[in-house]
Design a protein around this motif. Sequence first.
Motif, mmCIF file in Angstrom:
data_model
loop_
_atom_site.group_PDB
_atom_site.id
_atom_site.type_symbol
_atom_site.label_atom_id
_atom_site.label_comp_id
_atom_site.label_asym_id
_atom_site.label_seq_id
_atom_site.Cartn_x
_atom_site.Cartn_y
_atom_site.Cartn_z
ATOM 1 N N ALA A 36 -4.620 -23.724 40.657
ATOM 2 C CA ALA A 36 -3.566 -22.602 40.426
ATOM 3 C C ALA A 36 -2.024 -23.534 40.509
ATOM 4 O O ALA A 36 -1.872 -24.556 40.981
ATOM 5 C CB ALA A 36 -3.632 -21.737 41.806
ATOM 6 N N ALA A 89 -6.576 -12.825 37.070
ATOM 7 C CA ALA A 89 -8.366 -12.506 37.156
ATOM 8 C C ALA A 89 -8.277 -11.229 37.974
ATOM 9 O O ALA A 89 -7.321 -10.785 38.672
ATOM 10 C CB ALA A 89 -9.042 -13.354 37.871
ATOM 11 N N TYR A 95 -17.232 -20.435 40.537
ATOM 12 C CA TYR A 95 -16.506 -19.921 39.578
ATOM 13 C C TYR A 95 -16.532 -18.111 39.842
ATOM 14 O O TYR A 95 -17.378 -17.674 40.187
ATOM 15 C CB TYR A 95 -17.333 -19.960 38.197
ATOM 16 C CG TYR A 95 -17.427 -21.317 37.608
ATOM 17 C CD1 TYR A 95 -16.367 -21.881 36.871
ATOM 18 C CD2 TYR A 95 -18.371 -22.228 38.054
ATOM 19 C CE1 TYR A 95 -16.277 -23.107 36.376
ATOM 20 C CE2 TYR A 95 -18.489 -23.404 37.546
ATOM 21 C CZ TYR A 95 -17.334 -24.027 36.706
ATOM 22 O OH TYR A 95 -17.651 -25.128 36.235
ATOM 23 N N GLU A 129 -12.505 -15.641 36.019
ATOM 24 C CA GLU A 129 -11.517 -16.801 35.199
ATOM 25 C C GLU A 129 -11.177 -17.955 36.337
ATOM 26 O O GLU A 129 -10.655 -18.697 35.770
ATOM 27 C CB GLU A 129 -10.223 -16.006 34.510
ATOM 28 C CG GLU A 129 -10.720 -15.023 33.473
ATOM 29 C CD GLU A 129 -11.109 -13.576 34.134
ATOM 30 O OE1 GLU A 129 -11.106 -13.668 35.314
ATOM 31 O OE2 GLU A 129 -10.852 -12.806 33.278
ATOM 32 N N VAL A 130 -11.453 -17.714 37.325
ATOM 33 C CA VAL A 130 -11.213 -18.753 38.445
ATOM 34 C C VAL A 130 -12.060 -19.817 38.740
ATOM 35 O O VAL A 130 -13.208 -19.371 38.891
ATOM 36 C CB VAL A 130 -10.739 -18.016 39.823
ATOM 37 C CG1 VAL A 130 -10.307 -19.022 41.024
ATOM 38 C CG2 VAL A 130 -9.654 -17.044 39.507
ATOM 39 N N TYR A 189 -3.094 -18.137 45.725
ATOM 40 C CA TYR A 189 -3.052 -16.978 45.054
ATOM 41 C C TYR A 189 -2.091 -15.869 45.447
ATOM 42 O O TYR A 189 -2.176 -15.849 46.793
ATOM 43 C CB TYR A 189 -4.218 -16.369 44.119
ATOM 44 C CG TYR A 189 -5.121 -17.362 43.409
ATOM 45 C CD1 TYR A 189 -4.691 -17.697 42.221
ATOM 46 C CD2 TYR A 189 -6.256 -17.757 44.141
ATOM 47 C CE1 TYR A 189 -5.480 -18.628 41.481
ATOM 48 C CE2 TYR A 189 -6.916 -18.669 43.347
ATOM 49 C CZ TYR A 189 -6.644 -19.204 42.217
ATOM 50 O OH TYR A 189 -7.406 -20.153 41.654
ATOM 51 N N LEU A 206 -6.011 -10.989 41.063
ATOM 52 C CA LEU A 206 -5.564 -12.302 41.371
ATOM 53 C C LEU A 206 -4.033 -12.745 40.491
ATOM 54 O O LEU A 206 -3.935 -12.472 39.193
ATOM 55 C CB LEU A 206 -6.310 -13.524 41.409
ATOM 56 C CG LEU A 206 -7.703 -13.418 42.170
ATOM 57 C CD1 LEU A 206 -8.321 -14.516 41.936
ATOM 58 C CD2 LEU A 206 -7.587 -13.071 43.571
ATOM 59 N N LYS A 231 -0.554 -15.567 40.178
ATOM 60 C CA LYS A 231 -0.255 -16.722 40.327
ATOM 61 C C LYS A 231 0.518 -17.124 41.450
ATOM 62 O O LYS A 231 1.280 -15.875 41.848
ATOM 63 C CB LYS A 231 0.702 -17.452 39.281
ATOM 64 C CG LYS A 231 -0.271 -17.765 37.919
ATOM 65 C CD LYS A 231 0.340 -18.313 36.925
ATOM 66 C CE LYS A 231 -0.261 -18.677 35.607
ATOM 67 N NZ LYS A 231 0.391 -19.418 34.651
#
Length: 300
Positions: free
Chosen positions: A20, A33, A107, A110-111, A141, A154, A156
């Motif tokens: 991240a 995500a 997974y 997308e993370v 996150y 989520l 950043k």
Amino acid sequence: MWRFLWIAILFFYVNVPVQAQRNNGSDIEKPIAIIPFQLIDKQVVIPVLASGSTDTLHFIFDTGAEVTVLNFATANKLKLKGSGEVFMSGINNLMVKTSSVSINALYIREVRMPYVKAYLENLSNLGAIDGIIGIALLKPYIVKIDYRKQELVLYKSGKTPIGNTGRLLHFQLNYTTPVIDASIQLSDGRRLPGHYHITTGGDYGVLFNWPYVDKNKLNTILPTINTDPVRDVVKTLYYINSTIPSLELGGHSIKQVPVSYCKDIDDLGVFTEIAGSIGYDIWKQFTLTINYDKQELYLE
């Protein structure tokens, strides 16, 4: 019932960084995500994939889970072998031995979470649940829990996205679990302040710690509605269930709150007294945005 959750590793705990980045660009408000979840027995259950497998796993997401837990049966299915013994402590402060496994990557949409250390536990009493994840997903996150849409969103890490309409509450950390201030009202009119863990995975309104109950004589004040024997990994715990007239939290007054307590529950605070944990029956009424890095909770 989801009364027990491992929340502390006392030995050999290793923090593994998650991929991240700090947000310092113009896309601060853009989610990285959006993870759909199911509500199963008051649990937020998210889809997870493990490296080397195409099967969708089902993990409980709980903000009160300080470590990642994997079901024994799932570890066997993934052909993961436990390595060594570690000691774990739960909300009753009893120590048990278990083993851990290393997962190359998990997974979640997308993370990608590389090199995940998970602790093995028998989760068969939770049904078709493969594991539990909490702080490992929360920490890197900004996480929005939208119960109405049943989505985890989520962002950043960094500044909480503009446009959040929730009320801001600052929290502190007990070890790595977020702790919020709240107060309860009793039937005799008294209000008692306290520090409470934010535990979205708790299947209760409020679960008091026994020292707080004993100190304030709640066991002599609260009417008993019923008792609830729950098998823990070590022994059967007996919970007493009741209600309180209201819980005051971040300017909100929640009426007729279900509460529970048990003489075996003593979730220690590292710097402050912990009154207990606030669970699903409260949080379901809100959309929560948790900025772990800034220690901010938004309720809307």
